[in-house]
Design an enzyme around this catalytic site. Structure first.
Site, short mmCIF file in Angstrom:
data_model
loop_
_atom_site.label_atom_id
_atom_site.label_comp_id
_atom_site.label_asym_id
_atom_site.label_seq_id
_atom_site.Cartn_x
_atom_site.Cartn_y
_atom_site.Cartn_z
N SER A 240 4.39 -6.07 2.94
CA SER A 240 3.11 -6.01 3.65
C SER A 240 2.01 -6.62 2.79
O SER A 240 2.01 -7.82 2.54
CB SER A 240 2.79 -4.55 4.05
OG SER A 240 1.64 -4.48 4.86
N LEU A 241 1.07 -5.82 2.32
CA LEU A 241 0.01 -6.29 1.44
C LEU A 241 0.57 -7.10 0.27
O LEU A 241 -0.03 -8.08 -0.18
CB LEU A 241 -0.76 -5.08 0.90
CG LEU A 241 -1.62 -5.33 -0.33
CD1 LEU A 241 -2.86 -6.08 0.04
CD2 LEU A 241 -1.93 -4.02 -1.03
N HIS B 83 0.71 -2.43 11.41
CA HIS B 83 1.82 -3.26 11.86
C HIS B 83 2.31 -2.92 13.27
O HIS B 83 3.51 -2.85 13.54
CB HIS B 83 2.97 -3.21 10.86
CG HIS B 83 2.59 -3.71 9.51
ND1 HIS B 83 2.26 -5.03 9.28
CD2 HIS B 83 2.46 -3.06 8.32
CE1 HIS B 83 1.95 -5.16 7.99
NE2 HIS B 83 2.06 -3.99 7.40
N ARG C 160 -9.31 -7.46 4.99
CA ARG C 160 -8.13 -7.02 5.74
C ARG C 160 -8.08 -5.49 5.81
O ARG C 160 -7.84 -4.90 6.87
CB ARG C 160 -6.87 -7.57 5.08
CG ARG C 160 -5.53 -7.15 5.69
CD ARG C 160 -4.41 -7.76 4.84
NE ARG C 160 -3.07 -7.55 5.39
CZ ARG C 160 -2.27 -6.56 5.06
NH1 ARG C 160 -2.68 -5.62 4.20
NH2 ARG C 160 -1.06 -6.46 5.59
N GLN D 213 0.83 -1.20 0.00
CA GLN D 213 0.00 0.00 0.00
C GLN D 213 0.87 1.25 0.00
O GLN D 213 1.88 1.33 0.70
CB GLN D 213 -0.92 -0.01 1.22
CG GLN D 213 -2.06 0.99 1.13
CD GLN D 213 -3.12 0.72 2.20
OE1 GLN D 213 -3.21 -0.38 2.74
NE2 GLN D 213 -3.92 1.73 2.49
N GLN E 153 1.46 -11.09 10.48
CA GLN E 153 1.92 -9.91 9.76
C GLN E 153 1.09 -8.67 10.09
O GLN E 153 1.60 -7.55 10.09
CB GLN E 153 1.85 -10.19 8.25
CG GLN E 153 2.39 -9.07 7.38
CD GLN E 153 1.60 -8.95 6.09
OE1 GLN E 153 0.51 -8.39 6.08
NE2 GLN E 153 2.16 -9.47 5.01
#
Length: 334
Positions: free
Chosen positions: A93-94, A209, A118, A10, A258
């Protein structure tokens, strides 16, 4: 030659991303159509037309980025008959979801549905204004972790606890993102400034996170319980522990951890470099990961693919002996 595929997270989204591929690649068009059908709404319209504030909403940005990244990969595979499998894949991440789709562990349809949930869960995990994130430039990881731990146990001048704050993204040497409650993040930024580091507040909708994302992790676990994980065609280096995973039984737990765990991107790139990776292909919009890779392992060759021209550029980046044009092609991407 040892190759890794990387997928952006993202922040790499932009209105119109992938449009030029749709004009020439049936495979990319098919990915967009499948994502629309899976979500029951035209995410492709938001990707191609915006408006920007709609695309940047976490619940839209996440499925949009997975869609475009996989559309780019589909165009690459369509252009070259024998695109070799990478030694590793990873996503920031994503982007880990895109990497898992590329490895065959997740279907595109399941991936966009999970990341839509999510994104919503991450957005709803904290009230607006409670959380914050900031990039800290110029402090080493151990010192910044020590600083965050100290602030998280400290109180402000009125005797109120600062709250949660921790390192959220270990992006590159001297570039670490922190996340937590707004007051705690501001306090760490102030302390970092006292040590001549640079603190840059980030415009984000939630503190990703960190421990504040615990409710979102629960929601992601529930969503992942609805999908099947297939065998991986190649290892995917997980964000949360920076280790390659080939076991489908471990995928869901790594994705859940995560959500409220730190993204260990620098460590992941160092692991791949130590394992002999010489060439890295960033697949999807933007060139953020290419820039980070160059800071982490300067001798790795990095190439970003997100457009027709860059799909063609793979021929020069990788040896012609590795790539072979599709025999069915009568056209060339221009």
């Amino acid at each position: 030659m040892q190759v890794a595929w990387l997928f952006p997270g993202q922040g790499s989204q932009a209105v119109g991303m992938g449009k030029d591929l749709l004009d020439v690649s049936p495979a990319a068009c098919d990915v967009f159509a499948r994502a629309d059908a899976a979500l029951g709404e035209p995410i492709s319209k938001i990707i191609l037309e915006g408006p920007e504030d709609a695309l940047t909403l976490t619940a839209n940005a996440q499925p949009a980025l997975v869609t475009v990244s996989i559309a780019v990969l589909a165009a690459m595979c369509e252009q070259y008959t024998d695109l070799p499998k990478p030694r590793f894949a990873a996503g920031h991440s994503l982007g880990e979801y895109s990497a898992l789709v590329a490895a065959g562990a997740l279907s595109l349809e399941d991936a966009v549905r999970v990341v839509r949930a999510r994104g919503r869960a991450m957005q709803q995990a904290t009230p607006p204004g409670r959380g914050a994130m900031a990039a800290i430039m110029g402090l080493d990881a151990s010192r910044l972790e020590e600083m965050c731990s100290s602030v998280a146990q400290d109180k402000d001048t009125e005797g109120n606890p600062y709250g949660v704050v921790s390192c959220a993204n270990f992006n590159a040497p001297g570039q670490i993102v922190i996340a937590g409650t707004a007051g705690a993040v501001a306090r760490v930024c102030s302390l970092a400034g006292d040590e001549k580091a640079r603190a840059i507040p980030l415009k984000v909708s939630a503190p990703f996170h960190c421990a504040l994302m615990a409710p979102a992790a629960i929601a992601v676990r529930e969503e992942l319980d609805k999908v099947d994980i297939e065998p991986l065609a190649f290892p995917v280096v997980a964000n949360v522990d920076a280790r390659p995973n080939s076991d489908p039984l471990h995928v869901k737990e790594l994705l859940v951890r995560q959500v409220d765990g730190a993204v260990r991107w620098e460590q992941a790139i160092r692991l791949m470099h130590a394992e002999g990776i010489t060439h890295v292909i960033e697949i999807g919009p933007g060139k953020v990961l290419a820039g980070l890779c160059k800071r982490i392992a300067k001798d790795m060759k990095v190439f970003s693919v997100g457009s027709c021209a860059s799909v063609l550029g793979l021929e020069e980046f990788l040896s012609p002996a590795v790539l072979r044009y599709s025999a069915k092609q009568g056209r060339v991407y221009v």
